[in-house]
Design a protein around this motif. Structure first.
Motif, PDB file in Angstrom:
ATOM      1  N   ILE A  37      -4.862  -3.997  -2.225  1.00 33.20           N
ATOM      2  CA  ILE A  37      -3.424  -4.231  -2.193  1.00 33.20           C
ATOM      3  C   ILE A  37      -2.760  -3.081  -1.445  1.00 33.20           C
ATOM      4  O   ILE A  37      -2.925  -1.921  -1.817  1.00 33.20           O
ATOM      5  CB  ILE A  37      -2.871  -4.342  -3.623  1.00 33.20           C
ATOM      6  CG1 ILE A  37      -3.573  -5.497  -4.344  1.00 33.20           C
ATOM      7  CG2 ILE A  37      -1.357  -4.523  -3.617  1.00 33.20           C
ATOM      8  CD1 ILE A  37      -3.433  -5.464  -5.838  1.00 33.20           C
ATOM      9  N   ARG A  38      -2.004  -3.415  -0.412  1.00 32.32           N
ATOM     10  CA  ARG A  38      -1.327  -2.402   0.403  1.00 32.32           C
ATOM     11  C   ARG A  38       0.179  -2.591   0.317  1.00 32.32           C
ATOM     12  O   ARG A  38       0.668  -3.727   0.267  1.00 32.32           O
ATOM     13  CB  ARG A  38      -1.798  -2.486   1.846  1.00 32.32           C
ATOM     14  CG  ARG A  38      -3.277  -2.144   1.957  1.00 32.32           C
ATOM     15  CD  ARG A  38      -3.819  -2.372   3.343  1.00 32.32           C
ATOM     16  NE  ARG A  38      -5.249  -2.205   3.330  1.00 32.32           N
ATOM     17  CZ  ARG A  38      -5.865  -1.087   3.716  1.00 32.32           C
ATOM     18  NH1 ARG A  38      -5.175  -0.051   4.134  1.00 32.32           N
ATOM     19  NH2 ARG A  38      -7.176  -1.011   3.689  1.00 32.32           N
ATOM     20  N   ILE A  39       0.887  -1.453   0.330  1.00 36.32           N
ATOM     21  CA  ILE A  39       2.341  -1.487   0.273  1.00 36.32           C
ATOM     22  C   ILE A  39       2.926  -0.572   1.351  1.00 36.32           C
ATOM     23  O   ILE A  39       2.266   0.365   1.809  1.00 36.32           O
ATOM     24  CB  ILE A  39       2.878  -1.057  -1.115  1.00 36.32           C
ATOM     25  CG1 ILE A  39       2.373   0.349  -1.495  1.00 36.32           C
ATOM     26  CG2 ILE A  39       2.518  -2.075  -2.184  1.00 36.32           C
ATOM     27  CD1 ILE A  39       2.965   0.915  -2.769  1.00 36.32           C
ATOM     28  N   SER A  40       4.138  -0.880   1.753  1.00 37.17           N
ATOM     29  CA  SER A  40       4.921   0.001   2.616  1.00 37.17           C
ATOM     30  C   SER A  40       5.969   0.655   1.734  1.00 37.17           C
ATOM     31  O   SER A  40       6.603  -0.021   0.915  1.00 37.17           O
ATOM     32  CB  SER A  40       5.611  -0.795   3.723  1.00 37.17           C
ATOM     33  OG  SER A  40       4.663  -1.356   4.588  1.00 37.17           O
ATOM     34  N   VAL A  41       6.140   1.969   1.905  1.00 36.97           N
ATOM     35  CA  VAL A  41       7.054   2.719   1.035  1.00 36.97           C
ATOM     36  C   VAL A  41       8.057   3.467   1.902  1.00 36.97           C
ATOM     37  O   VAL A  41       7.687   4.133   2.874  1.00 36.97           O
ATOM     38  CB  VAL A  41       6.269   3.709   0.149  1.00 36.97           C
ATOM     39  CG1 VAL A  41       7.204   4.466  -0.779  1.00 36.97           C
ATOM     40  CG2 VAL A  41       5.191   2.977  -0.657  1.00 36.97           C
TER      41      VAL A  41
END
Length: 108
Positions: free
Chosen positions: A57-61
């Motif tokens: 699971i990848r996120i942009s912050v």
């Protein structure tokens, strides 16, 4: 800021040595920053074999420009731990200055 609606904590661990190697001592990590940011889904990938039942699971912050964050840190968002997976990039142009980074976790 109305765009920053997700509470983000940043943790940092010192490098510790054992008999064989050096690694980050996450058991003794310290919180170096906490505040509001924007966390957006980036990608989710499941393992393609039945032997490895994992999800990446990848996120942009997006964080305020004063946030203390480094590429070797970990984040906690909604009680879930993520590893920072990019060099934080500072954007100071325009009306919404920010730091952008990517993070990920692997769920088994």
């Amino acid at each position: 800021m109305p765009h920053f609606t997700d509470f983000v904590e940043v943790y940092r661990a010192e490098i510790v040595a054992d008999a064989y190697t050096k690694k980050r001592g996450w058991d003794n990590a310290v919180k170096v920053w906490a505040g509001w940011g924007s966390v957006q889904p980036a990608a989710t990938t499941e393992a393609e074999t039945s032997e490895r039942e994992t999800t990446d699971i990848r996120i942009s912050v997006f964080l305020p420009p004063a946030a203390n964050v480094d590429s070797t840190d970990r984040l906690v968002v909604d009680g879930i731990k993520y590893e920072v997976r990019s060099e934080p990039r500072v954007w100071r142009q325009g009306s919404l200055a920010h730091i952008y980074l990517r993070a990920r976790r692997v769920r088994r």
